[in-house]
Every structure is written in structure tokens, then in C-alpha cells.
Design an enzyme around this catalytic site. Structure first.
Site, short mmCIF file in Angstrom:
data_model
loop_
_atom_site.label_atom_id
_atom_site.label_comp_id
_atom_site.label_asym_id
_atom_site.label_seq_id
_atom_site.Cartn_x
_atom_site.Cartn_y
_atom_site.Cartn_z
N CYS A 161 53.26 70.41 9.62
CA CYS A 161 52.43 71.19 8.69
C CYS A 161 53.06 72.53 8.31
CB CYS A 161 51.05 71.42 9.30
SG CYS A 161 50.29 69.91 9.92
N HIS A 294 45.13 78.87 7.77
CA HIS A 294 45.44 77.44 7.86
C HIS A 294 44.15 76.64 7.88
CE1 HIS A 294 48.10 74.11 8.56
NE2 HIS A 294 47.55 73.81 9.74
N HIS A 327 43.90 68.65 4.00
CA HIS A 327 45.12 69.09 4.69
C HIS A 327 46.28 68.27 4.15
CE1 HIS A 327 47.93 70.67 7.34
NE2 HIS A 327 47.36 70.44 8.52
#
Length: 399
Positions: A161, A294, A327
Site C-alpha cells: 500500500c 490512510h 482502498h
């Protein structure tokens, strides 16, 4: 640590479930329009399906490109690059004669993951190649460099990520080191069967639309998309007669190697990454107008970020975009970087999509409504599997 020279950001491109270009995405961000739904391109083993944020509209125009491309990941990347180059005022015919690099974050081996590719090519025409060669063929940085005849360095960062945040940070280092005058930097990830099933197996995926930082949060929803930035050396921008949209002021990365999939309970690596990014820009926590978190919607991630924001940044407002775009894994850092610049330009941040109820166990809560900001510098952070953490400090002016 001495302050690093700012790197100019002259153009941006983005597509994701929120829209097919930057203006559409930002409009959705502030209107709170989100449309999570069961995936349409993945096989669902055990209904009910977990919702995802998928790009369902046609987005790729082959007429804009010289080379045919069947791979969805590269189609998304190329589409975002075209928007970013137009925004930066670049004529593609001139790019090949300049020192232009490409640095892209991603986590998908699209040659394996693209069902559309397998279905569109007759079996007799599919070449027999080794897995390592197949993986290299799926490299989005190579596809971009070939399409635009670029001879500078090209690299795809595969770091979960944090991949595209790291790609942007690495691209800036190329410019500061005199390797390139211009770098196309960003990230891309399509929805992929392995990651979809994997997050369900990890029990990190919510069966409902995700709710980052909410008291009732229960996991993430996956998304897909691409975001690109055109980074340039300041003197090169001046010679072109352009004005930057923004600047990359600082970048930090740190790995605490705490666990393969879980973040450090006290956010050790994230604290180091945030501190390094601030020092690199010669800035303090008080300089941050806001934080683009995030904020995945998982119990651990949001708890760690909330406590760290409270400890380091006091009253700085923050929000998460994951409740609106999902995401996007390897693309997440770049998408959030584009959104961070857009919010600085607007002088306001959107409500944190999916949030409605404060968690009494968290010391701070995200923005619940459109919130005006003061200041011209903001922070965007990412956390990744393996204990990797990265942060970008972005500004519309140089402090």
C-alpha cells in the site's frame, strides 16, 4: 538532516470509482458521492459479495495511443498520464527529447490477473512464457515509457500500500540528484481476484460500505484506480514558462518490520516516517493545514493513526478518502497525494466519507463536514504490509 530542495508538481491525473479525471473525483469527494457495490469482473466464491469501489464506466480511448494495450492496469495508468501531461502543458512529441523518467507504484501482476486479457486472446495465440517473464511484461512503468518514447530511468515500485507514495518520493530523488528533469510518477492498481479473496481471508474486509475512524468500523473495501503527477526540477519549469500547481516538500519512509500484515501497535514506523518527511521539508507539525489519513476502516489502522495524530499534530483536521474510493492498494498513496493538492487549492477539506459516529476509544475524530483550512502545506500518509510506512508533505507554496 538538511532541508531538501522542493520539487515542482506541474500536472496531475486521476481516475477511480469517484470519477474519470481529477475534477470529477474532487467533485465527488466534496459531495460525498460513493457507490460501493459487488464486483462485476471477479468471480465470487461465497455470496454475499463484499462491496468494492470499481470503475464501471468506459475510460480507455485507444485512439489517444500509438500502441495497442489490452491490460486494464496499464490502460488506467496511461489514461491518468495523458490527463497529467495535458495539465502540465506537455506536448508528447517533445517528451522523447528530454530527460524524462517514469516511477510507478503497483502491486498487481496484471498479465495473470486480467480476465479480460485471457478472454480476448484465442488460446492458440497466447505465447508460452515463464512466470518471471510474464511478470516483467506487466510492468506499467515500461508500458508508459514505451508509449511516450522515454529514454530516462523507469521503475515500478512493488511495496504493497506504500508503493505509489514511495514511487513519488523516489522520483523526487531522481530530480534532486540530477538524473532527470521530469518524472512521471504515481500509482495504479486494478481490482484483482487474489487481493479480493485475500483480504476476506484476513477478515479485514467489511461486508458493508466501509466506515474509516467510525465507532462501528469493521474493515476496508477494496477499490481500483490510477493517479499520476508530473514532477519537474524548478529551473526546468521556469525555462518552460510554466507555474507549478504545487510542490513536494518532504518525503519520509520507515519500516518497523513488526508483522507481515499488522501495523506496530504504537505506530513506531509511522511516527518515524512522519517525522522524517517533516524534517526533509524543514517543517514542524504546526505547519500542517490538515492530514490526508490512510484511514482504511480497519480497527488497528485507524486506532494507530488517530493516537499518533493526537500525539504529533494536536488539533490538525484530518480525513480519509477510503470511504469514497476504497482502498486502491498500490495506487492509494498517489491518489491521496492528488486529493491533498486539490484540497490545498480549494482551501478546504471534505467530510471523511463513511464516518458518522465518534469512537470513544479514539482521542480524535475526522472531519464530519466540509471544513475550511488555513495554511498551504499538508501531509498524506500510508501504511503497508510488512511494517512499511511512508509520508508525503505537499504544499502550494514554498515555506
Amino acid at each position: 538532516m538538511r532541508r531538501l530542495r522542493p520539487v515542482a508538481i506541474t500536472g496531475m491525473g486521476c481516475l477511480c470509482a469517484a470519477g474519470l479525471d481529477v475534477p470529477q473525483c474532487v467533485d465527488s469527494l466534496f459531495r460525498g458521492r460513493r457507490h460501493p457495490a459487488p464486483p462485476t469482473r471477479l468471480a465470487i466464491a461465497s455470496p454475499p459479495a463484499h462491496p468494492v469501489f470499481e470503475i464501471t464506466q468506459p475510460f480507455y480511448d485507444q485512439g489517444l495511443f500509438r500502441r495497442a494495450c489490452r491490460l486494464r492496469n496499464s490502460q488506467m495508468a496511461l489514461t491518468a498520464v495523458v490527463e497529467a501531461l495535458a495539465d502540465a502543458g506537455w506536448d508528447r512529441a517533445r517528451l522523447g527529447s528530454e530527460r524524462v523518467g517514469v516511477c510507478i507504484g503497483s502491486s498487481v501482476d496484471e498479465s495473470i490477473g486480467s480476465r479480460a486479457l485471457r478472454q480476448s486472446v484465442p488460446p492458440a495465440e497466447v505465447p508460452v512464457i515463464t512466470p518471471d517473464h510474464r511478470f516483467l511484461l506487466s510492468n506499467p512503468a515500461v508500458h508508459i515509457a514505451r508509449e511516450f518514447d522515454l529514454s530516462g530511468p523507469r521503475q515500478t515500485v512493488v511495496n504493497a500500500c506504500a508503493a505509489s507514495a514511495d514511487a513519488i518520493g523516489l522520483a523526487a530523488a531522481w530530480i534532486r540528484g540530477g538524473i532527470c528533469d521530469v518524472v512521471i510518477a504515481g500509482g495504479v492498481d486494478e481490482l484483482y481476484q487474489v487481493t479480493y479473496n485475500g483480504f476476506i481471508s484476513l477478515m479485514n474486509s467489511d461486508r458493508a460500505p466501509c466506515k474509516p475512524f467510525d465507532a462501528d468500523r469493521n474493515g476496508l473495501n477494496l477499490g481500483e484506480g490510477a493517479a499520476m503527477m508530473i514532477l519537474e526540477a524548478e529551473d526546468f519549469v521556469r525555462r518552460r514558462g510554466r507555474r507549478p500547481r504545487a510542490y513536494l516538500l518532504g518525503y519520509g519512509t520507515a519500516s518497523d518490520a513488526y508483522h507481515f500484515t499488522s501495523p506496530h501497535p504504537q505506530g513506531k514506523g509511522l511516527r518515524l516516517a512522519l517525522s522524517e518527511a517533516l524534517r526533509a521539508g524543514g517543517l514542524t507539525p504546526a505547519d500542517m493545514a490538515f492530514i490526508n489519513a490512510h484511514g482504511t476502516g480497519t480497527l488497528d489502522n485507524d486506532r494507530i493513526e488517530a493516537h499518533l495524530f493526537h500525539d504529533m499534530f494536536a488539533d490538525a483536521p484530518f480525513f480519509s478518502t477510503k470511504g469514497l474510493v476504497g482502498h486502491t492498494l498500490g495506487a492509494a498513496g498517489a491518489i491521496d497525494a492528488v486529493f491533498t493538492v486539490a484540497c490545498l487549492e480549494r482551501g478546504e477539506i471534505p467530510p471523511s466519507a463513511g464516518f458518522s459516529t465518534s469512537d470513544p476509544d479514539l482521542p480524535v475524530s475526522p472531519a464530519a463536514a466540509v471544513t475550511a483550512i488555513t495554511g498551504s502545506v499538508a501531509l498524506s500518509d500510508t501504511l503497508a504490509f510488512g511494517g512499511t510506512n511512508s509520508a508525503l508533505v505537499l504544499g502550494t507554496t514554498i515555506k
